[in-house]
Design an enzyme around this catalytic site. Structure first.
Site, PDB file in Angstrom:
ATOM      1  N   GLU A  22       0.823  -1.215   0.000  1.00  0.00           N
ATOM      2  CA  GLU A  22       0.000   0.000   0.000  1.00  0.00           C
ATOM      3  C   GLU A  22       0.859   1.268   0.000  1.00  0.00           C
ATOM      4  OE1 GLU A  22      -3.089   0.315  -0.549  1.00  0.00           O
ATOM      5  OE2 GLU A  22      -3.522  -1.835  -0.592  1.00  0.00           O
ATOM      6  N   VAL A  23       2.018   1.212   0.667  1.00  0.00           N
ATOM      7  CA  VAL A  23       2.927   2.371   0.643  1.00  0.00           C
ATOM      8  C   VAL A  23       3.433   2.604  -0.773  1.00  0.00           C
ATOM      9  CG1 VAL A  23       5.122   3.300   1.476  1.00  0.00           C
ATOM     10  CG2 VAL A  23       3.609   2.073   3.050  1.00  0.00           C
ATOM     11  N   PRO A 227       7.470  48.126  11.009  1.00  0.00           N
ATOM     12  CA  PRO A 227       8.546  48.157  12.002  1.00  0.00           C
ATOM     13  C   PRO A 227       9.484  46.965  11.984  1.00  0.00           C
ATOM     14  CG  PRO A 227       6.473  47.558  13.039  1.00  0.00           C
ATOM     15  CD  PRO A 227       6.143  47.883  11.617  1.00  0.00           C
ATOM     16  N   ASP A 250      16.434  50.382   2.834  1.00  0.00           N
ATOM     17  CA  ASP A 250      17.309  50.969   3.840  1.00  0.00           C
ATOM     18  C   ASP A 250      17.613  49.978   4.957  1.00  0.00           C
ATOM     19  OD1 ASP A 250      15.171  51.044   5.698  1.00  0.00           O
ATOM     20  OD2 ASP A 250      14.524  52.997   4.939  1.00  0.00           O
ATOM     21  N   LYS A 272      21.367  53.782   6.079  1.00  0.00           N
ATOM     22  CA  LYS A 272      22.061  54.810   6.840  1.00  0.00           C
ATOM     23  C   LYS A 272      22.209  54.319   8.270  1.00  0.00           C
ATOM     24  CE  LYS A 272      19.816  58.519   4.212  1.00  0.00           C
ATOM     25  NZ  LYS A 272      18.853  57.664   3.512  1.00  0.00           N
ATOM     26  N   THR A 333       3.801  52.590  11.400  1.00  0.00           N
ATOM     27  CA  THR A 333       4.962  53.363  11.820  1.00  0.00           C
ATOM     28  C   THR A 333       5.758  52.607  12.873  1.00  0.00           C
ATOM     29  OG1 THR A 333       3.888  54.504  13.649  1.00  0.00           O
ATOM     30  CG2 THR A 333       3.623  55.463  11.461  1.00  0.00           C
ATOM     31  N   ALA A 334       7.046  52.929  12.936  1.00  0.00           N
ATOM     32  CA  ALA A 334       7.890  52.322  13.963  1.00  0.00           C
ATOM     33  C   ALA A 334       7.358  52.644  15.352  1.00  0.00           C
ATOM     34  CB  ALA A 334       9.321  52.818  13.807  1.00  0.00           C
ATOM     35  N   MET A 385      15.279  57.765  16.321  1.00  0.00           N
ATOM     36  CA  MET A 385      16.726  57.973  16.163  1.00  0.00           C
ATOM     37  C   MET A 385      17.303  58.779  17.324  1.00  0.00           C
ATOM     38  SD  MET A 385      16.427  58.889  12.105  1.00  0.00           S
ATOM     39  CE  MET A 385      15.032  59.962  12.438  1.00  0.00           C
ATOM     40  N   ALA A 414      12.069  46.635  17.521  1.00  0.00           N
ATOM     41  CA  ALA A 414      10.640  46.482  17.801  1.00  0.00           C
ATOM     42  C   ALA A 414       9.967  45.488  16.866  1.00  0.00           C
ATOM     43  CB  ALA A 414       9.946  47.836  17.696  1.00  0.00           C
TER      44      ALA A 414
END
Length: 467
Positions: A22-23, A227, A250, A272, A333-334, A385, A414
């Protein structure tokens, strides 16, 4: 990635199945979906395999396996209940550099069969490397439920016009834009609804438009990546990332999010870090223009939201100057992401009736802010920052009226699994940050709402420090 996914052309493949229980029957059913020539070798043949053999063009050798059986075969499955036979066939195949799979015995597999969603000619294959078959089955069920069976018609329809489109549109970018228009619009819907001739007419009309129009005009999309947690991307952000020719990203865009970008898109890093710019902002602006003028679909991928300390406004001003089309896709937003995952509501009736976002340094790297406006009671201040100037921020807020014991939190990385939250007061946080080696990217949250962190901290069961 231990197992590299490939699709094998079975048109000229000879497949051998050793074992017919069967396998083995399950593997035989899978092989019968291919164009391979199949041979089955086994002394015992279960009724399921016998029925498959009688109804299909399969060579059955009802006897024990012999070494010569693998000679003319290049894809070998072993599914017997005898470990010594499985091992022997494996060793023999490996010695002859043949692809061999011993069912349910991953160490004896030179290849593994994936979980398949079959919408031929569209095939989706998934694998867990043999470590999580139940999870894989769960994911397959999810895909089966959301991918319509009729998608196979789209594959056949696309094949019908593939060569004509290729000969008509010489640019790879033009062809990709064309097919995206076909698949995103009513042409695809006509095909799914079996209105093939109407769909063909519309496709040829669209192709003629592409052929007669001026070269493809590039477009720039300023996309907020959120974030960090890829689950927080918007649907539109993800869709555009999958369509991009060029992605300019970035430092705050997480590797997990970059993994969701279209595989063959060109990825340009312009990150940056503190006091170190890979590319000055003006050069980034000009880069977006240059890539769009080449006819590319450019995604400018920014951590957080493009219009919240993301310099999106500056980039758009340059695009407007060069008459480049653009769209802006907001992101979480962060500040909101960091506050939510740190269990710090930015507003609360008992603590803060307003919230202010401020940057920790200005264009000239100073921290010359309206401190009087920031140092207000019942207000939450979030500094982007601001880690480098943390001492100055705390001093100025105290100087302009906030109590020295005002709660303050630092949230590093975060929304990510490595998120770190430390809390303190304006007169203690600087030394606590040094003690816990806090590094960018980190957001600073100041105000009474920080005192709710211990109670509402759902993402982490404990923080690095609470003072």
């Amino acid at each position: 990635m231990r197992y590299f996914p490939v699709f094998v052309d079975t048109q000229h493949t000879r497949a051998l199945l050793v074992g017919a229980g069967e396998v083995g029957a399950r593997k035989l059913e899978l092989l019968l979906k291919t164009q391979a020539r199949i041979t089955v070798v086994a002394p015992y043949v279960c009724p399921t395999v016998m029925k498959l053999v009688s109804n299909n063009d399969i060579t059955l050798k009802q006897r024990e396996f012999e070494d010569a059986d693998i000679a003319d075969n290049n894809l070998i499955f072993v599914a017997t209940d005898k470990p010594e036979v499985n091992q022997h066939v494996h060793d023999l195949a490996v010695a002859q550099d043949k692809l061999v799979n011993v069912v349910d015995n991953t160490p004896l597999c030179k290849f593994i069969t994936p979980s398949i969603v079959d919408r031929s000619p569209i095939i989706i294959a998934m694998s867990s490397g043999g470590v999580a078959p139940v999870l894989l089955r769960y994911l397959r069920q999810k895909l089966e439920s959301v991918i319509p069976a009729q998608v196979s018609r789209l594959g056949t329809f696309s094949e019908r016009f593939r060569d004509k489109v290729k000969h008509t549109l010489k640019s790879v970018t033009e062809r990709r834009y064309f097919w995206e228009d076909v698949l995103d619009g009513d042409i695809a819907e006509d095909v799914i609804q079996q209105r093939d001739e109407l769909a063909a007419e519309k496709l040829l009309e669209l192709l003629a438009q592409y052929q007669s129009d001026k070269p493809v005009q590039g477009q720039v999309y300023l996309v907020g990546a959120g974030p960090g947690d890829p689950d927080l991307l918007t649907f539109r952000a993800l869709r555009l990332m999958q369509k991009a020719d060029v992605v300019v990203y970035d430092r705050l865009v997480s590797p997990d999010i970059l993994e969701l970008v279209r595989r063959d898109a060109e990825k340009i890093y312009v990150g940056k870090a503190k006091s170190r710019h890979t590319l000055p902002q003006q050069d980034i602006n000009e880069l977006l223009v240059s890539e769009a003028l080449k006819g590319n679909r450019v995604v400018r991928l920014k951590g957080g939201d493009p219009f919240v300390f993301g310099r999106g406004g500056e980039e758009i001003q340059t695009l407007l100057k060069h008459q480049i089309g653009f769209e802006v896709v907001p992101g979480i937003t962060a500040a909101t992401g960091a506050a939510s995952y740190a269990g710090i509501p930015l507003t609360h009736r008992d603590f803060a009736q307003s919230v202010v976002f401020a940057t920790g340094h200005l264009k000239d790297d100073s921290i010359d802010l309206n401190w009087q406006a920031l140092a207000q009671p019942n207000q939450t201040c979030v500094f982007y920052m601001g880690l480098t100037g943390l001492g100055i921020i705390c001093q100025q807020l105290i100087k302009h009226g906030l109590p020295a014991d005002t709660p303050i939190a630092l949230v590093e990385s975060a929304t990510m699994v490595q998120q770190k939250v430390i809390t303190g007061t304006l007169n203690t946080i600087e030394s606590i940050a040094t003690e816990h080696d806090i590094k960018p990217p980190t957001l600073t949250i100041v105000g009474g709402v920080v005192s709710l962190h211990n109670q509402l901290n759902w993402f982490q069961t404990c923080s690095e420090n609470d003072v």
